[in-house]
Design a protein around this motif. Structure first.
Motif, PDB file in Angstrom:
ATOM      1  N   ILE A 106       0.865  -1.187   0.000  1.00 34.67           N
ATOM      2  CA  ILE A 106       0.000   0.000   0.000  1.00 34.67           C
ATOM      3  C   ILE A 106       0.896   1.230   0.000  1.00 34.67           C
ATOM      4  O   ILE A 106       1.938   1.246   0.671  1.00 34.67           O
ATOM      5  CB  ILE A 106      -0.965  -0.002   1.207  1.00 34.67           C
ATOM      6  CG1 ILE A 106      -1.901   1.206   1.163  1.00 34.67           C
ATOM      7  CG2 ILE A 106      -0.239  -0.058   2.538  1.00 34.67           C
ATOM      8  CD1 ILE A 106      -3.110   1.088   2.073  1.00 34.67           C
ATOM      9  N   SER A 107       0.526   2.231  -0.801  1.00 34.76           N
ATOM     10  CA  SER A 107       1.314   3.457  -0.814  1.00 34.76           C
ATOM     11  C   SER A 107       0.364   4.646  -0.867  1.00 34.76           C
ATOM     12  O   SER A 107      -0.829   4.491  -1.149  1.00 34.76           O
ATOM     13  CB  SER A 107       2.243   3.476  -2.024  1.00 34.76           C
ATOM     14  OG  SER A 107       1.468   3.360  -3.197  1.00 34.76           O
ATOM     15  N   VAL A 108       0.920   5.815  -0.598  1.00 39.05           N
ATOM     16  CA  VAL A 108       0.070   7.007  -0.583  1.00 39.05           C
ATOM     17  C   VAL A 108       0.790   8.167  -1.256  1.00 39.05           C
ATOM     18  O   VAL A 108       2.005   8.286  -1.188  1.00 39.05           O
ATOM     19  CB  VAL A 108      -0.331   7.366   0.875  1.00 39.05           C
ATOM     20  CG1 VAL A 108       0.886   7.586   1.740  1.00 39.05           C
ATOM     21  CG2 VAL A 108      -1.225   8.597   0.925  1.00 39.05           C
ATOM     22  N   ASP A 109      -0.029   8.961  -1.927  1.00 40.08           N
ATOM     23  CA  ASP A 109       0.480  10.145  -2.592  1.00 40.08           C
ATOM     24  C   ASP A 109      -0.471  11.265  -2.174  1.00 40.08           C
ATOM     25  O   ASP A 109      -1.687  11.106  -2.293  1.00 40.08           O
ATOM     26  CB  ASP A 109       0.389   9.895  -4.111  1.00 40.08           C
ATOM     27  CG  ASP A 109       1.039  11.002  -4.892  1.00 40.08           C
ATOM     28  OD1 ASP A 109       1.847  11.729  -4.299  1.00 40.08           O
ATOM     29  OD2 ASP A 109       0.719  11.133  -6.087  1.00 40.08           O
ATOM     30  N   SER A 110       0.070  12.358  -1.643  1.00 38.77           N
ATOM     31  CA  SER A 110      -0.856  13.359  -1.113  1.00 38.77           C
ATOM     32  C   SER A 110      -0.297  14.769  -1.214  1.00 38.77           C
ATOM     33  O   SER A 110       0.909  14.969  -1.087  1.00 38.77           O
ATOM     34  CB  SER A 110      -1.155  13.022   0.344  1.00 38.77           C
ATOM     35  OG  SER A 110      -2.122  13.895   0.856  1.00 38.77           O
ATOM     36  N   THR A 111      -1.171  15.710  -1.443  1.00 43.26           N
ATOM     37  CA  THR A 111      -0.784  17.118  -1.462  1.00 43.26           C
ATOM     38  C   THR A 111      -1.704  17.871  -0.506  1.00 43.26           C
ATOM     39  O   THR A 111      -2.924  17.832  -0.688  1.00 43.26           O
ATOM     40  CB  THR A 111      -0.957  17.722  -2.878  1.00 43.26           C
ATOM     41  OG1 THR A 111      -0.344  16.838  -3.815  1.00 43.26           O
ATOM     42  CG2 THR A 111      -0.339  19.089  -2.983  1.00 43.26           C
ATOM     43  N   PRO A 112      -1.111  18.528   0.507  1.00 45.67           N
ATOM     44  CA  PRO A 112      -1.965  19.246   1.455  1.00 45.67           C
ATOM     45  C   PRO A 112      -2.862  20.261   0.737  1.00 45.67           C
ATOM     46  O   PRO A 112      -2.403  20.969  -0.152  1.00 45.67           O
ATOM     47  CB  PRO A 112      -0.964  19.945   2.376  1.00 45.67           C
ATOM     48  CG  PRO A 112       0.279  19.112   2.266  1.00 45.67           C
ATOM     49  CD  PRO A 112       0.301  18.591   0.861  1.00 45.67           C
ATOM     50  N   GLY A 113      -4.121  20.260   1.095  1.00 44.06           N
ATOM     51  CA  GLY A 113      -5.073  21.187   0.497  1.00 44.06           C
ATOM     52  C   GLY A 113      -5.653  20.698  -0.817  1.00 44.06           C
ATOM     53  O   GLY A 113      -6.636  21.258  -1.322  1.00 44.06           O
ATOM     54  N   LYS A 114      -5.062  19.683  -1.405  1.00 40.46           N
ATOM     55  CA  LYS A 114      -5.535  19.190  -2.705  1.00 40.46           C
ATOM     56  C   LYS A 114      -6.199  17.820  -2.599  1.00 40.46           C
ATOM     57  O   LYS A 114      -7.229  17.552  -3.214  1.00 40.46           O
ATOM     58  CB  LYS A 114      -4.358  19.082  -3.680  1.00 40.46           C
ATOM     59  CG  LYS A 114      -3.838  20.432  -4.144  1.00 40.46           C
ATOM     60  CD  LYS A 114      -3.885  20.500  -5.657  1.00 40.46           C
ATOM     61  CE  LYS A 114      -3.843  21.924  -6.179  1.00 40.46           C
ATOM     62  NZ  LYS A 114      -2.542  22.340  -6.595  1.00 40.46           N
ATOM     63  N   GLY A 115      -5.578  16.914  -1.855  1.00 43.06           N
ATOM     64  CA  GLY A 115      -6.164  15.584  -1.711  1.00 43.06           C
ATOM     65  C   GLY A 115      -5.142  14.478  -1.608  1.00 43.06           C
ATOM     66  O   GLY A 115      -3.930  14.727  -1.651  1.00 43.06           O
ATOM     67  N   SER A 116      -5.653  13.267  -1.455  1.00 38.97           N
ATOM     68  CA  SER A 116      -4.779  12.108  -1.251  1.00 38.97           C
ATOM     69  C   SER A 116      -5.225  10.945  -2.133  1.00 38.97           C
ATOM     70  O   SER A 116      -6.396  10.814  -2.454  1.00 38.97           O
ATOM     71  CB  SER A 116      -4.859  11.622   0.198  1.00 38.97           C
ATOM     72  OG  SER A 116      -4.775  12.696   1.092  1.00 38.97           O
TER      73      SER A 116
END
Ligand code: ADP
Length: 270
Positions: A237-247
């Motif tokens: 499992i991995s995650v990609d996220s940008t604060p204020g934009k989404g995950s």
């Protein structure tokens, strides 16, 4: 550490034995560290909620108060009771998940049907929050796995997506069968996760920001359970996220042998 054996460079059984012994010691140390951390965090969380309840009750009882003050005290206690109960639910789930580990019954699971069912379950919750939930499941996809654990993992990801996405945001779930993997993606246009927090979000009890999570009765255990389930299925499992934009959370699952796909549906049988 002192009990580590010097490893002879002899290339025989003695060298293998010394290396194995040292590796086992390392694993035991890590397990003990994790357990200490786990019980420490748990005691901290439980004692926080119980202290708030005791202090609130003590203050309310210390002298005559107005009805309004009693009501406020009771509602604080009720919120803390709920947080405690949520924490215990999650702990039970962790305990159960750890136990189940030894007895995972590998059966063919129609993961496309499972994800579709969980999505349907969350549609109402998303609608209530004014969010748009859509899913893209291209074809019937089978894998080997444990149905209830997989359902729990998908539920945790969707629950987080709806929890950490504001009103009028959107959530997209897609299940794609690739050459060697099944790829499950849960994307949201929510608050996102700061880069420095990303490596920690799968740790037990970790919450990015307690103030933003506490309203939702969160315990910081969900993703640790999800990761455990994923790894028990030899997946990642991995995650990609940008604060204020989404995950976007992505789960890669090795594809089941074609012969298993013709067997009875575990979903239908249960
Ligand atoms: P919790 O019970 O707090 O939701 P999790 O282990 O599921 O615990 O998640 C850990 C933390 O990661 C959460 O407290 C939250 O801060 C962050 N997080 C998880 N999923 C998302 C998401 N989809 N968007 C933003 N933040 C998230």
């Amino acid at each position: 550490l002192e009990r580590r054996l010097p490893v002879p460079d002899t290339g025989d059984e003695l060298q293998v034995l010394a290396e194995t012994w040292n590796e086992l010691l390392g694993r035991i140390e890590t397990a003990v560290e994790r357990l200490t951390q786990f019980t420490g965090d748990l005691s901290h969380d439980l004692s926080t909620t119980i202290t708030i309840m005791l202090t609130t009750a003590g203050l309310a009882l210390s002298r005559e108060r107005s009805n309004e003050e009693y009501r406020t005290a009771l509602s604080t206690i009720s919120v803390e009771c709920e947080a405690t109960s949520q924490l215990l639910d999650d702990l039970l789930a962790v305990a159960r998940a750890d136990m189940v580990h030894k007895n995972i019954e590998w059966k063919p699971v129609d993961i496309s049907e499972l994800v579709r069912q969980v999505c349907h379950h969350f549609e109402a919750k998303a609608r209530l929050k004014g969010q748009l939930l859509t899913f893209n499941i291209t074809e019937e996809t089978w894998m080997l796995g444990d149905l209830s654990l997989l359902r729990r993992m998908v539920t945790i990801l969707l629950d987080n997506a709806t929890k950490y996405t504001p009103e009028s945001g959107s959530i997209l779930i897609s299940l794609i069968k690739e050459h060697e993997n099944i790829q499950l993606e849960v994307s949201d246009t929510g608050i996102g996760i700061p880069a420095d927090a990303l490596p920690k979000i799968f740790d037990r009890f970790y919450r990015v920001d307690e103030s933003r999570s506490q309203d939702e009765g969160s315990s910081g255990l969900g993703l640790s359970i999800a990761k455990w389930v994923v790894e028990a299925h030899r997946s990642t499992i991995s995650v990609d996220s940008t604060p204020g934009k989404g995950s976007t959370f992505t789960v890669f699952i090795p594809l089941v042998e074609p012969i298993l796909a013709t067997e009875t549906s575990y979903l239908a049988a249960s």
